[in-house]
Design a protein around this motif. Structure first.
Motif, PDB file in Angstrom:
ATOM      1  N   GLU A 109      -2.166  14.746  -2.181  1.00 22.54           N
ATOM      2  CA  GLU A 109      -2.731  15.172  -2.168  1.00 22.54           C
ATOM      3  C   GLU A 109      -2.925  16.737  -1.080  1.00 22.54           C
ATOM      4  O   GLU A 109      -4.087  17.745  -1.085  1.00 22.54           O
ATOM      5  CB  GLU A 109      -4.345  14.305  -1.873  1.00 22.54           C
ATOM      6  CG  GLU A 109      -4.900  13.483  -2.748  1.00 22.54           C
ATOM      7  CD  GLU A 109      -5.642  12.670  -2.386  1.00 22.54           C
ATOM      8  OE1 GLU A 109      -6.185  12.355  -1.218  1.00 22.54           O
ATOM      9  OE2 GLU A 109      -5.868  11.634  -3.259  1.00 22.54           O
ATOM     10  N   ALA A 127       0.153   8.812  -2.559  1.00 18.42           N
ATOM     11  CA  ALA A 127      -1.138   9.440  -3.739  1.00 18.42           C
ATOM     12  C   ALA A 127      -1.644  10.252  -2.509  1.00 18.42           C
ATOM     13  O   ALA A 127      -2.074  11.975  -2.697  1.00 18.42           O
ATOM     14  CB  ALA A 127      -1.126   8.651  -4.560  1.00 18.42           C
ATOM     15  N   ARG A 128      -1.818   9.809  -1.264  1.00 17.08           N
ATOM     16  CA  ARG A 128      -2.673  10.410  -0.743  1.00 17.08           C
ATOM     17  C   ARG A 128      -2.083  11.616   0.287  1.00 17.08           C
ATOM     18  O   ARG A 128      -2.468  12.686   0.286  1.00 17.08           O
ATOM     19  CB  ARG A 128      -2.941   9.097   0.544  1.00 17.08           C
ATOM     20  CG  ARG A 128      -4.023   9.885   1.259  1.00 17.08           C
ATOM     21  CD  ARG A 128      -5.058   8.633   2.227  1.00 17.08           C
ATOM     22  NE  ARG A 128      -4.593   8.244   3.172  1.00 17.08           N
ATOM     23  CZ  ARG A 128      -3.752   6.860   3.127  1.00 17.08           C
ATOM     24  NH1 ARG A 128      -4.462   5.925   2.013  1.00 17.08           N
ATOM     25  NH2 ARG A 128      -3.289   5.955   3.880  1.00 17.08           N
ATOM     26  N   SER A 129      -0.665  11.379   0.472  1.00 18.56           N
ATOM     27  CA  SER A 129      -0.044  12.112   0.961  1.00 18.56           C
ATOM     28  C   SER A 129       0.098  12.749   0.296  1.00 18.56           C
ATOM     29  O   SER A 129       0.699  15.035   0.638  1.00 18.56           O
ATOM     30  CB  SER A 129       1.317  11.161   1.233  1.00 18.56           C
ATOM     31  OG  SER A 129       1.295  10.865   2.712  1.00 18.56           O
ATOM     32  N   ASP A 179       1.967   2.634  -2.467  1.00 15.56           N
ATOM     33  CA  ASP A 179       1.912   3.843  -3.950  1.00 15.56           C
ATOM     34  C   ASP A 179       0.440   4.465  -3.398  1.00 15.56           C
ATOM     35  O   ASP A 179       0.511   5.408  -3.085  1.00 15.56           O
ATOM     36  CB  ASP A 179       1.091   2.851  -4.974  1.00 15.56           C
ATOM     37  CG  ASP A 179       2.383   1.989  -5.307  1.00 15.56           C
ATOM     38  OD1 ASP A 179       3.660   2.433  -5.227  1.00 15.56           O
ATOM     39  OD2 ASP A 179       2.222   1.183  -5.808  1.00 15.56           O
ATOM     40  N   LYS A 180      -0.493   4.142  -2.631  1.00 20.33           N
ATOM     41  CA  LYS A 180      -1.521   4.869  -1.903  1.00 20.33           C
ATOM     42  C   LYS A 180      -1.363   6.092  -0.635  1.00 20.33           C
ATOM     43  O   LYS A 180      -1.723   6.269  -1.411  1.00 20.33           O
ATOM     44  CB  LYS A 180      -2.392   3.471  -1.605  1.00 20.33           C
ATOM     45  CG  LYS A 180      -3.133   3.023  -2.975  1.00 20.33           C
ATOM     46  CD  LYS A 180      -4.546   2.241  -2.022  1.00 20.33           C
ATOM     47  CE  LYS A 180      -5.104   0.973  -3.090  1.00 20.33           C
ATOM     48  NZ  LYS A 180      -5.590   0.268  -2.627  1.00 20.33           N
ATOM     49  N   LEU A 181      -0.368   5.536   0.007  1.00 13.45           N
ATOM     50  CA  LEU A 181      -0.225   5.870   0.621  1.00 13.45           C
ATOM     51  C   LEU A 181       0.886   7.648   0.694  1.00 13.45           C
ATOM     52  O   LEU A 181       0.744   8.637   0.982  1.00 13.45           O
ATOM     53  CB  LEU A 181       0.982   5.307   1.338  1.00 13.45           C
ATOM     54  CG  LEU A 181       1.939   6.108   3.276  1.00 13.45           C
ATOM     55  CD1 LEU A 181       0.317   6.904   3.874  1.00 13.45           C
ATOM     56  CD2 LEU A 181       2.089   5.305   3.870  1.00 13.45           C
ATOM     57  N   TYR A 186      11.623   3.801  -2.863  1.00 12.72           N
ATOM     58  CA  TYR A 186      10.424   3.653  -3.468  1.00 12.72           C
ATOM     59  C   TYR A 186       9.780   5.122  -4.246  1.00 12.72           C
ATOM     60  O   TYR A 186      10.634   6.187  -3.670  1.00 12.72           O
ATOM     61  CB  TYR A 186       8.944   3.577  -2.814  1.00 12.72           C
ATOM     62  CG  TYR A 186       8.619   2.408  -1.929  1.00 12.72           C
ATOM     63  CD1 TYR A 186       8.076   1.165  -2.415  1.00 12.72           C
ATOM     64  CD2 TYR A 186       9.005   2.311  -0.949  1.00 12.72           C
ATOM     65  CE1 TYR A 186       7.982   0.615  -1.990  1.00 12.72           C
ATOM     66  CE2 TYR A 186       9.434   1.231   0.070  1.00 12.72           C
ATOM     67  CZ  TYR A 186       8.703   0.145  -0.276  1.00 12.72           C
ATOM     68  OH  TYR A 186       8.299  -1.083   0.049  1.00 12.72           O
ATOM     69  N   GLY A 196       0.666  -1.587  -0.182  1.00 17.73           N
ATOM     70  CA  GLY A 196       0.462   0.243   0.224  1.00 17.73           C
ATOM     71  C   GLY A 196       0.543   1.597  -0.046  1.00 17.73           C
ATOM     72  O   GLY A 196       0.433   2.599   0.599  1.00 17.73           O
TER      73      GLY A 196
END
Length: 801
Positions: free
Chosen positions: A78, A74-76, A70-72, A97, A68
């Motif tokens: 934002e 992307a969320r940061s 990649d999602k973390l 990463y 996860g």
């Protein structure tokens, strides 16, 4: 008698120049704090990212295989509108990463060799903030649980690093707006001050020329100083409120992240009273924000459910004129499953004392800048009033003494203009050599770093001897003009040097120019002065030297931080031509009086007899040379290198160096009066040496920024006490009278330059085996020992010497 409109126009021009100088210094000082506070806001989502990653690491998940991620990332991302990349690295620096390709959007924990970057100081010591040509980036360590040798958990160990990189556009836009506001304030205050000058100078009527000049001087100085204080005060007040606003927004953003987490839990049907680990979350936020002293979670009725408080902050301060109660309190409502119903609140209380400490730093910076600018102003106003002349009238003889002193004042202004340009690179001469360093002749590295300064001092000594002989036979003009042109060429060569050897030779050229110009201006003073004006002319000349050195050093540090070392050398070369302009406009037509002073020629036997005299030997080898070694070794060699190791900004290094000049300018005249009233000079000479040596020796007890400031100040005190006493002691010596005071003082100045040449070499040699601070301690102890030896060797009365 005078042209009122011309005087008013020149006074307004001086006002505008001084305001421009002030705006540059103040705005640059505040800009660093502004950028740091803006970057601190960016840290909030980054610390939330760190918290989530470290939470996963505590459960035993490896950093190089986190699900996860990649999602973390992307969320940061934002949370930002100007983020360019996020990159995660292992503890060994291996790339793991990134949000975007690392080769297209750089984000490195350690910049590649040769990459240009500037460190930005933030409150959190764990953060490494840097400005690169492409972006701002903030590196933050990631910690995971360690293991003991028995397999149990041990304290956290470094697991990796996360780097957030941001576009410079938003912060640069803020900086541009910041400068525009300061420019607006400066223009508005300058317009009001110009109007005040116009009205005040119109009221001045003719009369005694001395009284007239005094009135003009006082009124122009008063209006200009008040304008500068108004600008500093308004800038500090406005900046303080902006800083409080940015800080409030940062704390509010961090609380908002916590509120979102709490509201997500409440949306699952859990009541606010049953939310677990709230005390831990509040304490974590408190530890990351030193400006916050108390965090409390309240229920709907205002009762505290969880709280964290900084136990070390016994006194948080109270609201004041600078800080209202609203500034110190931040409240965020917490809603439940129904968004319209508030079930509690998060309240943060800021520490007023911490905020006032920032304000105090701003005010101190403003006062420092105002002090520098005041020296700049005084030189300009002195020059203006010296140009106010009486119109020749019948049956009224001119004041020849005042006319002569006006002529001598030109040496002050020429010295100021010359030293202002010459001193621009003083705060980074060894730092530039460090960048160009290559091994030379088997010498220790630190000794090689001192070669540019040592060669500069040696060339200055040789050039001063050549200039003295040339000025005696051909006048002061040829060596002065040659000195200005040679110095400008030397500064230009410094900017173009690509190797250490080229740079060393270029500084030698600068030293040649300095020696030529300095000695030619000394000759100008001697040949143009009369017995009644010589002392005043000399004091004005010394004031011009120190004022130019102080202003040039401070401005050079600021310019180096913004433009780089090579650009400052070029600016110095261009400003050096101002001395030529001053010469062409005001000094070209002054009649030269060649041959008034005898050429200083000393036979070897007479020189040996003079140097072996008991008092002369003790004075030169126990006081003059040791002081010069410590002076140049500390100020121009050790301080830039030492403070740079501590991460001090270049502009602050320049400001630290001006402490010496300021202490001499303001203390020496007062102390010299006390020395002159005392018949015995030896105690003052010894006390000066002990104080100067003590300042260096104190680095054995305490090291750091404040210790260096104290050492420089005490060295300035030592110079203020010892220099006038040394001159008086030498002049009354029997050996001096036999050789001739002029020749004796020339020898003493030559020994002074010899010590200045030896300072960097000796300290560099010491630094090859010990640290910079330890090397300075050795010099300080040696200086103190030699000062004590002076008391043993010298005799106040030479009946037995």
């Amino acid at each position: 008698m005078r042209d009122t409109q011309k005087i008013t126009l020149i006074a307004i021009l001086i006002l505008l120049l001084s305001q421009a100088f002030m705006i540059v210094l103040v705005a640059n000082s505040f800009e660093k704090i502004h950028v740091a506070s803006e970057l601190a806001r960016y840290v909030v989502p980054q610390k939330d990212f760190k918290r989530q990653v470290e939470g996963a690491l505590r459960f035993g998940k490896p950093l190089d295989n986190l699900l996860g991620m990649d999602k973390l990332l992307a969320r940061s991302a934002e949370s930002y509108d100007d983020l360019t990349n996020i990159a995660v690295y292992s503890a060994h620096g291996d790339f793991l990463y990134s949000l975007r390709p690392i080769d297209q959007f750089p984000a490195f924990p350690d910049l590649p060799p040769g990459a240009q970057s500037k460190t930005i100081s933030l409150a959190d010591p764990l953060l490494d903030a840097r400005e690169t040509p492409e972006a701002y980036q903030i590196a933050m360590p990631l910690f995971g649980p360690g293991q003991s040798w028995m397999g149990g958990e041990s304290p956290s160990v470094l697991a990796g690093t996360v780097v957030f990189a941001f576009s410079k556009q938003n912060i640069r836009d803020g900086v541009r707006l910041f400068w525009q506001q300061r420019l607006f304030y400066g223009l508005a205050i300058s317009a009001a001050a110009a109007l005040a000058l116009f009205l005040l100078l119109r009221q001045i009527r003719g009369g005694d020329m001395t009284a007239l000049r005094r009135k003009i001087f006082v009124r122009v100085l008063l209006v200009t100083i008040l304008a500068q204080l108004a600008f500093s005060g308004l800038s500090a007040h406005q900046f303080h409120h902006n800083h409080v606003r940015v800080l409030t927004e940062r704390v509010q953003a961090q609380l908002d992240l916590l509120r979102q987490e709490v509201e997500r839990v409440l949306a699952r049907g859990i009541t606010l009273e049953r939310v677990s680990r709230m005390d831990e979350y509040l304490l974590e936020i408190l530890e990351n924000n030193p400006e916050v002293t108390r965090l409390v979670l309240h229920d709907a009725q205002g009762a505290p459910l969880a709280q964290a408080q900084d136990q070390a902050a016994e006194e948080t301060g109270r609201p004041s004129w600078f800080l209202s109660a609203a500034d110190l309190t931040i409240v965020l409502p917490v809603t439940g499953p129904t968004p319209d119903i508030q079930v509690g609140s998060l309240r943060a209380t800021l520490n007023a004392n911490v905020l006032l400490a920032v304000l105090w730093k701003i005010l101190v910076d403003s006062l420092t800048v105002a002090l520098i600018a005041s020296l700049f102003i005084v030189e300009q106003i002195y020059f203006m009033v010296s140009r106010i002349k009486e119109r020749p009238e019948e049956n009224r003889p001119l004041n020849t003494e005042r006319e002569n002193l006006d002529t001598l004042l030109l040496a002050r202004f020429a010295a100021f203009a010359f030293l202002f340009a010459f001193a621009l690179p003083v705060s980074f001469v060894p730092l530039q050599m460090r960048e160009l360093y290559t091994p030379m002749w088997g010498l220790p590295r630190d000794m090689v770093l001192g070669l540019p300064i040592s060669l500069e001092m040696l060339c200055a000594l040789l050039a001063s001897l050549i200039a003295g002989a040339t000025a005696d036979s051909r006048g002061w003009r040829p060596p002065f003009l040659a000195g200005v042109l040679v110095t400008a060429a030397g500064l230009f060569f410094c900017s173009q040097a690509e190797t250490g050897l080229q740079y060393i030779l270029a500084r030698g050229v600068c030293g040649l120019g300095y020696g030529l110009s300095w000695m030619s201006l000394q000759t100008f003073l001697f040949t143009q002065s009369t017995p009644s004006t010589r002392a005043q002319g000399s004091s004005h000349f010394v004031a011009g030297i120190f004022s130019g050195h102080i202003c040039g050093t401070a401005l050079g540090g600021i310019l180096a931080e913004r433009m780089g070392f090579n650009a400052v050398f070029l600016v110095g070369a261009m400003l050096m031509t101002c001395s030529l302009v001053l010469f062409y406009l005001f000094m070209r037509r002054i009649p030269d009086q060649v041959g008034q002073g005898p050429t200083v020629l000393v036979k070897p036997r007479a020189l040996l007899r003079y140097l072996t005299n008991r008092n002369t030997f003790a004075l030169i080898f126990c006081c003059v040379i040791p002081f010069s070694i410590c002076q140049v070794g500390l100020l121009f060699f050790a301080t830039p290198l030492y403070l740079d190791q501590l991460g001090v900004n270049q502009s602050d290094i320049g400001r630290v160096l001006m402490i010496y000049g300021l202490s001499v300018v303001y203390l020496a005249p007062q102390i010299s009066k006390i020395v002159d009233r005392q018949e015995r000079k030896m105690p003052f000479i010894a006390v000066g040496g002990l104080i100067g040596g003590l300042g260096l020796a104190l680095l054995f007890v305490h090291q750091g920024f404040m210790a260096v400031m104290a050492a420089i100040f005490l060295l300035g005190v030592a110079s203020s006490i010892g220099s006038s006493a040394q001159t008086a002691f030498a002049l009354k010596s029997r050996a001096t009278q036999e050789l001739g005071p002029g020749k004796a003082m020339a020898i003493q100045r030559a020994m002074d330059k010899l010590g200045q040449m030896l300072g960097p070499l000796l300290l560099g040699l010491l630094m090859s085996g010990v640290s910079i601070a330890q090397g300075l301690v050795v010099l300080g102890l040696g200086y103190m020992l030699l000062s004590g030896l002076f008391l043993v060797l010298a005799r106040e009365r030479e009946s037995d010497g």
